[in-house]
Write a protein that holds these residues in place. Structure first.
Motif, PDB file in Angstrom:
ATOM      1  N   ASN A 195       0.257 -11.030  -0.957  1.00 37.29           N
ATOM      2  CA  ASN A 195       1.482 -11.707  -0.519  1.00 37.29           C
ATOM      3  C   ASN A 195       2.416 -10.778   0.247  1.00 37.29           C
ATOM      4  O   ASN A 195       3.462 -11.203   0.727  1.00 37.29           O
ATOM      5  N   ASP A 196       2.051  -9.509   0.348  1.00 41.76           N
ATOM      6  CA  ASP A 196       2.841  -8.529   1.089  1.00 41.76           C
ATOM      7  C   ASP A 196       1.970  -7.971   2.210  1.00 41.76           C
ATOM      8  O   ASP A 196       0.918  -7.378   1.948  1.00 41.76           O
ATOM      9  N   PRO A 197       2.362  -8.143   3.482  1.00 41.06           N
ATOM     10  CA  PRO A 197       1.510  -7.680   4.582  1.00 41.06           C
ATOM     11  C   PRO A 197       1.311  -6.167   4.559  1.00 41.06           C
ATOM     12  O   PRO A 197       0.218  -5.677   4.870  1.00 41.06           O
ATOM     13  N   GLY A 198       2.351  -5.416   4.220  1.00 36.92           N
ATOM     14  CA  GLY A 198       2.217  -3.967   4.162  1.00 36.92           C
ATOM     15  C   GLY A 198       1.255  -3.533   3.072  1.00 36.92           C
ATOM     16  O   GLY A 198       0.460  -2.605   3.252  1.00 36.92           O
ATOM     17  N   ILE A 199       1.345  -4.192   1.910  1.00 33.90           N
ATOM     18  CA  ILE A 199       0.431  -3.876   0.808  1.00 33.90           C
ATOM     19  C   ILE A 199      -1.007  -4.154   1.225  1.00 33.90           C
ATOM     20  O   ILE A 199      -1.912  -3.344   0.989  1.00 33.90           O
ATOM     21  N   ALA A 200      -1.247  -5.312   1.830  1.00 32.75           N
ATOM     22  CA  ALA A 200      -2.601  -5.675   2.248  1.00 32.75           C
ATOM     23  C   ALA A 200      -3.159  -4.661   3.232  1.00 32.75           C
ATOM     24  O   ALA A 200      -4.314  -4.211   3.109  1.00 32.75           O
ATOM     25  N   TYR A 201      -2.350  -4.282   4.231  1.00 29.98           N
ATOM     26  CA  TYR A 201      -2.817  -3.346   5.253  1.00 29.98           C
ATOM     27  C   TYR A 201      -3.084  -1.963   4.663  1.00 29.98           C
ATOM     28  O   TYR A 201      -4.145  -1.367   4.886  1.00 29.98           O
ATOM     29  N   ASN A 202      -2.134  -1.440   3.910  1.00 35.13           N
ATOM     30  CA  ASN A 202      -2.273  -0.076   3.396  1.00 35.13           C
ATOM     31  C   ASN A 202      -3.343   0.029   2.314  1.00 35.13           C
ATOM     32  O   ASN A 202      -3.960   1.087   2.152  1.00 35.13           O
ATOM     33  N   THR A 203      -3.567  -1.053   1.578  1.00 33.27           N
ATOM     34  CA  THR A 203      -4.642  -1.031   0.583  1.00 33.27           C
ATOM     35  C   THR A 203      -5.990  -0.794   1.249  1.00 33.27           C
ATOM     36  O   THR A 203      -6.777   0.060   0.829  1.00 33.27           O
ATOM     37  N   LEU A 204      -6.264  -1.542   2.321  1.00 36.35           N
ATOM     38  CA  LEU A 204      -7.536  -1.355   3.020  1.00 36.35           C
ATOM     39  C   LEU A 204      -7.571  -0.030   3.771  1.00 36.35           C
ATOM     40  O   LEU A 204      -8.622   0.620   3.867  1.00 36.35           O
ATOM     41  N   ASP A 205      -6.434   0.389   4.302  1.00 33.79           N
ATOM     42  CA  ASP A 205      -6.392   1.661   5.034  1.00 33.79           C
ATOM     43  C   ASP A 205      -6.753   2.828   4.108  1.00 33.79           C
ATOM     44  O   ASP A 205      -7.499   3.733   4.487  1.00 33.79           O
ATOM     45  N   ILE A 206      -6.214   2.789   2.906  1.00 32.52           N
ATOM     46  CA  ILE A 206      -6.537   3.843   1.929  1.00 32.52           C
ATOM     47  C   ILE A 206      -7.983   3.723   1.475  1.00 32.52           C
ATOM     48  O   ILE A 206      -8.695   4.718   1.326  1.00 32.52           O
TER      49      ILE A 206
END
Length: 729
Positions: A195-206
């Protein structure tokens, strides 16, 4: 077909439940989901190179289908492993705590999400210590601080952050990371929704960086451990092999063995030759002894004189001694062979001289020239002396051979344990050597495996890195509402079907005949709904008219001086016998028939003997030229009816409400009445039935509008019927 018709009527009966309840539930679902949170999906694609890559031998990985599938499954499992997700969670927490903003959204985390996690961290009992873990200059240092702080304790904030139910950092949330292989290719597609775009992006980035490191650590770690193990085993077995070889060498030196197998072959050959020589020496000895004994018998007194000669005895002993020495020197295994040839020649000369001396001494003791047989005694003595010399030579040879055999036996006793020990040591060396070669092969394979892993790990590449989402995913609100609507329909339908299966309420003709095993001749409607109240009289008139038509065919074979008799029965009170009798009296009275009714609570006493054992209706009532007599009997569950009264009637009709259930007691009472009847039929008439049930007998009831006509046709499955001149049009 009747069951299909019954199904349509069943659905019609519960129509308002199937319409109103699902609509209300759908409206409730719409209201509940009006603030459904938005979700953002991020995807990434990873190229593995496992399928189309090459091993160090240059072979394509696609040749090993099972191995490729196993490698891909391992890679997927590593991505979704708990340890990998834990490291992702801690790095994500560290990144958000460093870059989060309480008032503004950014590419790392929204302000609302950061306020939540920051407040949770700050308000923890160890809030100050937790905030001290955050090093704003380095994510890596912050991550290491978090790892040091973490303990397997439910009160530990970091440990609980991953194992409790936080929407962004817990294990259950990160398990929603989906990993799938694209067809049979080298590509893995990884997606995550939050539900948080930043969380979704950074989760996969990490995750893209973390799982590669985890993969290398696991694969290299296990391979390095295997290589180290084989290297240690190689050193250990090599040392054992050297010790075993040195032990064999030292043992050969100690036992003075150069080549055990050749030496034992030589000893075996010598032993065989000694056996032959011993046999020959024994034969010669026995032969010489036999001839010597025969010749001594012929010599007579000469023998005694010779044997008493000391000089002869000495010479004879000297011959025996020289013969023994010569035999020993001639032995093939004598240590002096080839080295003392001159001594052997000298000894042989001495032996020849001594033999001549013995011959001269023996010739001096010949008394007579000839023996009794006429044989020259000098010849006998000469032969005897030759046999004595042969005997001494054979005896000496045999003694030398037996002595050498004893020495040879000692060598056998020496070489036997030496041989078993050498073989045991050689077996140990061979086993250790094979083990060494096997470990060496495994060691080389492990080194090759490591090189292959280095090649496959080098091919791991993020082909399509995750992109920051700017648009949320469509919500599932519509689907939720549809599922709620359809689910409620199925739930309500299932409930009423279950209710229909266990319910014994009569309702209609099909259920009544199923439960009672009696034919239903008609149905009378109950009170209508408000919108149909104005048509109740017309409907009742139509139903009464049909009831009349249903009864009249039974009014045959009228008895003399008696009217047609119809018995109205019921198993319980309140089923409407009196009402139906009154309706029939009105209808038939208007038609000009003389109709009379007898009611159990008005016209006769049901407890009197006249009723209980009545032989005819005339015992209760004096007829007066009536056309039809309608007799209302009391309820069957509390009273008995005379068998003759039942059989005297033209028709026995059981009145039962369609709105009540049919019990076992009702079946017992009906069976009792049926057994009392001889040639009469027992029928059932439904009272207070639904309009559609009555219409099954009377046809369509008013009002005759278009909607009613449509419903009527559906309830009777007249789907393609056409009416040109309708009676009610």
């Amino acid at each position: 077909m009747k069951y299909l018709l019954y199904a349509f009527r069943f659905l019609y009966r519960i129509r308002w439940w199937l319409i109103i309840a699902p609509i209300l539930i759908a409206i409730a679902a719409i209201y509940v989901t009006k603030n459904l949170p938005r979700t953002y999906e991020v995807k990434a694609t990873v190229y593995t190179g496992i399928v189309s890559g090459y091993t160090i031998e240059g072979e394509s990985g696609i040749s090993d289908y099972i191995g490729v599938s196993n490698a891909m499954d391992n890679l997927i499992n590593i991505i979704q492993a708990e340890n990998t997700l834990k490291r992702v969670s801690y790095r994500l927490y560290a990144r958000n705590m460093i870059h989060g903003d309480l008032n503004n959204d950014n590419q790392y985390i929204t302000a609302s999400s950061f306020r939540e996690i920051y407040g949770r961290t700050k308000n923890n009992k160890d809030g100050a210590a937790l905030l001290a873990l955050i090093d704003s200059t380095s994510e890596e240092k912050t991550f290491q601080n978090i790892l040091k702080y973490e303990k397997q304790d439910k009160d530990n904030f970091i440990y609980g952050l991953f194992y409790w139910n936080h929407p962004h950092y817990c294990y259950n949330a990160l398990k929603n990371i989906r990993v799938s292989r694209k067809n049979n290719s080298d590509l893995l597609e990884i997606s995550y929704t939050s539900n948080d775009p930043g969380i979704a992006y950074n989760t996969l980035d990490i995750l893209m960086k973390e799982f590669v490191n985890e993969y290398k650590e696991i694969r290299y770690g296990e391979t390095d451990k295997v290589i180290a193990y084989f290297k240690a085993e190689l050193d250990r077995i090599g040392a054992e092999l050297r010790i075993a070889e040195d032990s064999l060498t030292n043992y050969n030196i100690e036992k003075r063995v150069i080549n055990y197998y050749d030496e034992t072959k030589e000893i075996a050959a010598i032993n065989k030759e000694f056996e032959i020589r011993e046999q020959n020496a024994t034969l010669e000895l026995n032969s010489a002894k036999t001839l010597k004994d025969q010749l001594e018998a012929r010599m007579g007194n000469n023998l005694k004189q010779i044997k008493n000669n000391i000089d002869f005895i000495n010479k004879l002993n000297k011959v025996s001694s020289l013969t023994g020495v010569i035999s020993e020197m001639k032995s093939f295994n004598s240590e002096e062979e080839g080295t003392k040839a001159n001594d052997l020649s000298s000894l042989q000369k001495q032996l020849d001289n001594t033999a001549k001396e013995l011959s001269e001494i023996s010739n001096q003791y010949i008394e007579n020239k000839y023996t009794k047989e006429g044989i020259s005694k000098s010849a006998v003595v000469s032969q005897w002396l030759d046999q004595v010399l042969l005997y001494e030579k054979a005896k000496s040879d045999l003694q030398v051979i037996q002595k050498n055999r004893r020495e040879l036996n000692n060598k056998y006793e020496f070489f036997a344990p030496v041989g078993s020990t050498i073989k045991r040591k050689e077996r140990n060396i061979n086993f250790t050597e094979q083990n060494y070669l096997s470990v060496l092969k495994s060691y080389n394979e492990a080194l090759m495996r490591k090189k292959n892993l280095e090649m496959t790990s080098a091919t791991l590449k993020v082909l399509n890195p995750p992109a920051f989402p700017i648009q949320s995913q469509p919500t599932k609100r519509k689907m939720i509402v549809i599922i709620a609507f359809l689910g409620s329909i199925m739930l309500i339908l299932g409930f009423f079907i279950l209710l229909e299966l266990v319910d014994r309420t009569l309702h209609d003709k099909l259920r009544t005949e199923l439960f009672t095993d009696l034919p239903v001749i008609g149905a009378f409607p109950g009170k209508s709904l408000i919108k149909y109240r104005n048509y109740d009289k017309a409907v009742q008139a139509i139903a009464t008219k049909y009831l009349s038509r249903a009864i009249l065919p039974y009014l045959i074979n009228k008895k003399e001086k008696l009217p047609f008799i119809i018995n109205f029965l019921s198993t319980e009170g309140g089923d409407g016998k009196s009402f139906l009798i009154n309706e029939l009296i009105k209808y038939w009275g208007e038609a000009g028939l003389n109709v009379k009714s007898l009611k159990w609570n008005e016209d006769f006493n049901i407890y009197s003997s006249e009723y209980l054992i009545a032989n005819s209706i005339t015992d209760l009532y004096k007829t007066n030229n009536e056309d039809i007599l309608l007799v209302e009997h009391p309820e069957l569950k509390s009273n008995n009816i005379s068998t003759k009264l039942l059989n005297e009637a033209n028709l026995n009709i059981i009145i039962v409400r369609a709105t009540r259930g049919w019990k076992d007691s009702d079946s017992i009472l009906v069976d009792k009445i049926s057994n009392q009847l001889i040639d009469k039929k027992l029928v059932i008439y439904l009272n207070k039935a639904e309009r559609y049930v009555v219409e099954g007998y009377t046809g369509m009831l008013p009002p005759y509008n278009t909607y009613r006509k449509l419903i009527y046709r559906l309830l009777h499955l007249e789907l393609t019927a056409k009416y040109e001149n309708s009676e009610h049009s």
